[in-house]
Design a protein around this motif. Structure first.
Motif, PDB file in Angstrom:
ATOM      1  N   ARG A 143       1.093  -1.309  -0.086  1.00 24.20           N
ATOM      2  CA  ARG A 143       0.062   0.037   0.171  1.00 24.20           C
ATOM      3  C   ARG A 143       0.661   1.382   0.078  1.00 24.20           C
ATOM      4  N   ALA A 144       1.656   1.495   1.039  1.00 24.59           N
ATOM      5  CA  ALA A 144       2.214   2.838   1.151  1.00 24.59           C
ATOM      6  C   ALA A 144       3.676   2.675   1.658  1.00 24.59           C
ATOM      7  N   THR A 145       4.814   3.345   1.707  1.00 26.08           N
ATOM      8  CA  THR A 145       6.005   3.173   2.042  1.00 26.08           C
ATOM      9  C   THR A 145       5.746   4.038   3.454  1.00 26.08           C
ATOM     10  N   MET A 146       6.088   3.767   4.542  1.00 25.83           N
ATOM     11  CA  MET A 146       6.109   4.327   5.639  1.00 25.83           C
ATOM     12  C   MET A 146       7.487   4.270   6.459  1.00 25.83           C
ATOM     13  N   THR A 147       7.821   5.183   7.337  1.00 26.84           N
ATOM     14  CA  THR A 147       8.961   5.274   8.261  1.00 26.84           C
ATOM     15  C   THR A 147       8.669   4.467   9.449  1.00 26.84           C
ATOM     16  N   ILE A 148       9.815   3.893   9.848  1.00 29.91           N
ATOM     17  CA  ILE A 148       9.427   3.191  11.296  1.00 29.91           C
ATOM     18  C   ILE A 148       8.736   4.279  12.522  1.00 29.91           C
ATOM     19  N   GLU A 149       9.158   5.317  12.381  1.00 26.57           N
ATOM     20  CA  GLU A 149       8.653   6.413  13.480  1.00 26.57           C
ATOM     21  C   GLU A 149       7.106   6.576  13.335  1.00 26.57           C
ATOM     22  N   ASP A 150       6.634   6.571  11.807  1.00 28.76           N
ATOM     23  CA  ASP A 150       5.388   6.704  11.440  1.00 28.76           C
ATOM     24  C   ASP A 150       4.692   5.753  11.845  1.00 28.76           C
ATOM     25  N   ILE A 151       5.186   4.460  11.530  1.00 28.53           N
ATOM     26  CA  ILE A 151       4.549   3.050  11.689  1.00 28.53           C
ATOM     27  C   ILE A 151       4.150   3.142  13.539  1.00 28.53           C
ATOM     28  N   GLU A 152       5.414   3.301  14.211  1.00 24.82           N
ATOM     29  CA  GLU A 152       5.209   3.054  15.743  1.00 24.82           C
ATOM     30  C   GLU A 152       4.197   4.260  16.125  1.00 24.82           C
ATOM     31  N   THR A 153       4.067   5.489  15.687  1.00 24.97           N
ATOM     32  CA  THR A 153       3.363   6.485  16.082  1.00 24.97           C
ATOM     33  C   THR A 153       1.901   5.926  16.058  1.00 24.97           C
ATOM     34  N   GLN A 154       1.458   5.421  14.691  1.00 22.22           N
ATOM     35  CA  GLN A 154       0.277   4.955  14.158  1.00 22.22           C
ATOM     36  C   GLN A 154      -0.216   3.620  14.965  1.00 22.22           C
ATOM     37  N   GLU A 155       0.613   2.661  15.422  1.00 24.26           N
ATOM     38  CA  GLU A 155       0.303   1.504  15.792  1.00 24.26           C
ATOM     39  C   GLU A 155       0.519   1.319  17.392  1.00 24.26           C
ATOM     40  N   ARG A 156       0.682   2.644  17.889  1.00 23.35           N
ATOM     41  CA  ARG A 156       0.863   2.663  19.449  1.00 23.35           C
ATOM     42  C   ARG A 156      -0.625   2.316  20.076  1.00 23.35           C
ATOM     43  N   VAL A 157      -0.554   1.490  21.006  1.00 24.21           N
ATOM     44  CA  VAL A 157      -1.829   1.048  21.630  1.00 24.21           C
ATOM     45  C   VAL A 157      -2.082   1.926  22.686  1.00 24.21           C
ATOM     46  N   ILE A 158      -3.334   2.391  22.712  1.00 27.27           N
ATOM     47  CA  ILE A 158      -3.625   3.199  24.157  1.00 27.27           C
ATOM     48  C   ILE A 158      -4.717   2.478  24.890  1.00 27.27           C
ATOM     49  N   ASP A 159      -4.533   1.944  25.825  1.00 32.67           N
ATOM     50  CA  ASP A 159      -5.394   1.301  26.632  1.00 32.67           C
ATOM     51  C   ASP A 159      -5.694   1.909  28.000  1.00 32.67           C
ATOM     52  N   PRO A 160      -6.958   2.418  28.310  1.00 31.10           N
ATOM     53  CA  PRO A 160      -7.046   3.233  29.740  1.00 31.10           C
ATOM     54  C   PRO A 160      -7.006   2.357  30.860  1.00 31.10           C
ATOM     55  N   LEU A 161      -7.081   1.102  30.689  1.00 32.49           N
ATOM     56  CA  LEU A 161      -7.065   0.134  31.697  1.00 32.49           C
ATOM     57  C   LEU A 161      -5.786  -0.467  31.843  1.00 32.49           C
ATOM     58  N   ALA A 162      -4.907  -0.101  30.824  1.00 35.32           N
ATOM     59  CA  ALA A 162      -3.403  -0.665  31.047  1.00 35.32           C
ATOM     60  C   ALA A 162      -3.281  -2.248  31.280  1.00 35.32           C
ATOM     61  N   ALA A 163      -4.040  -2.696  30.497  1.00 32.96           N
ATOM     62  CA  ALA A 163      -4.032  -4.177  30.284  1.00 32.96           C
ATOM     63  C   ALA A 163      -3.109  -4.581  29.198  1.00 32.96           C
ATOM     64  N   VAL A 164      -2.729  -3.529  28.340  1.00 36.66           N
ATOM     65  CA  VAL A 164      -2.006  -3.884  27.185  1.00 36.66           C
ATOM     66  C   VAL A 164      -0.774  -2.956  27.358  1.00 36.66           C
ATOM     67  N   PRO A 165       0.312  -3.269  27.046  1.00 39.50           N
ATOM     68  CA  PRO A 165       1.871  -2.402  27.364  1.00 39.50           C
ATOM     69  C   PRO A 165       1.456  -1.218  26.370  1.00 39.50           C
ATOM     70  N   ASP A 166       2.103  -0.208  26.807  1.00 40.35           N
ATOM     71  CA  ASP A 166       2.054   1.190  26.320  1.00 40.35           C
ATOM     72  C   ASP A 166       3.303   1.176  25.317  1.00 40.35           C
ATOM     73  N   LEU A 167       3.033   0.226  24.049  1.00 39.88           N
ATOM     74  CA  LEU A 167       4.333   0.059  23.378  1.00 39.88           C
ATOM     75  C   LEU A 167       3.653   0.065  21.849  1.00 39.88           C
ATOM     76  N   PRO A 168       4.281   0.087  20.704  1.00 35.13           N
ATOM     77  CA  PRO A 168       3.788   0.095  19.493  1.00 35.13           C
ATOM     78  C   PRO A 168       3.350  -1.404  19.351  1.00 35.13           C
ATOM     79  N   PHE A 169       2.306  -1.649  18.867  1.00 29.00           N
ATOM     80  CA  PHE A 169       1.743  -2.969  18.625  1.00 29.00           C
ATOM     81  C   PHE A 169       1.466  -3.634  19.930  1.00 29.00           C
TER      82      PHE A 169
END
Length: 142
Positions: A57-83
Motif C-alpha cells: 500500500r504505502a511506504t512508511m518510516t519506522i517512526e510513523d508506523i510506531e506512532t500509528q500502531e501505538r496501543v492506548i489502553d485506559p485500563l493498562a491491560a496492554v503495554p504502552d508500546l507500538p503494537f
C-alpha cells in the motif's frame, strides 16, 4: 408393570413432551453439519501465506508506523508500546531490517474456503519482498 414403574414412565413422557423438538433439531443439525465446508483456516490452505508486490500500500518510516500502531489502553491491560502485546515480534522484525530496504504497509485477502484479510508491514528491497510482519487477521465474507 408396577405402579412405581408406571408413574416413572408417565413422568418421563410428560417431561420429554415439550423438549423433543430441541433434541430432534440437534440431531438434524449434527447430520447436516458433516456436509458443510469446514471453517478451519489451517486445514483449508495448501499454499502458505505470502505477501505479493500488488498487496503493498504505502511506504512508511519506522517512526510513523510506531506512532500509528501505538496501543492506548485506559485500563493498562496492554503495554504502552507500538503494537501492544505484539511488540516483541515487531522489535525482531525491525532488528532484521537490512540497510537500503524500505518498509511498506500491506493488505491482502487470502484463502479459498475460509477467506481472511491480512494487514501488516513488509520489508521491500529494490528487487524483491524480503519479509513481513502481520498485525491483523480478520475474517471476511466470501
Amino acid at each position: 408393570m408396577e405402579d412405581g414403574g408406571l408413574i416413572a414412565a408417565a413422568v418421563v413422557i410428560i417431561l420429554m413432551g415439550p423438549f423433543w423438538p430441541v433434541g430432534f433439531s440437534l440431531m438434524i443439525a449434527g447430520r447436516v453439519s458433516q456436509y458443510l465446508p469446514k471453517r478451519n483456516p489451517t486445514a483449508a490452505r495448501s499454499v502458505p501465506f505470502k505477501v505479493r508486490l500488488r498487496d503493498l500500500r504505502a511506504t512508511m518510516t519506522i517512526e510513523d508506523i510506531e506512532t500509528q500502531e501505538r496501543v492506548i489502553d485506559p485500563l493498562a491491560a496492554v503495554p504502552d508500546l507500538p503494537f501492544g502485546h505484539l511488540n516483541p515480534g515487531w522489535e525482531r522484525f525491525k532488528a532484521g531490517l537490512s540497510p537500503g530496504t524500505r518498509v511498506c504497509s500491506f493488505s491482502r485477502t487470502y484463502g479459498k474456503h475460509y477467506v481472511e484479510r491480512y494487514d501488516g508491514y513488509a520489508e521491500v528491497s529494490p528487487k524483491a519482498l524480503i519479509g513481513w510482519f502481520v498485525t491483523r487477521v480478520r475474517p471476511t465474507s466470501n
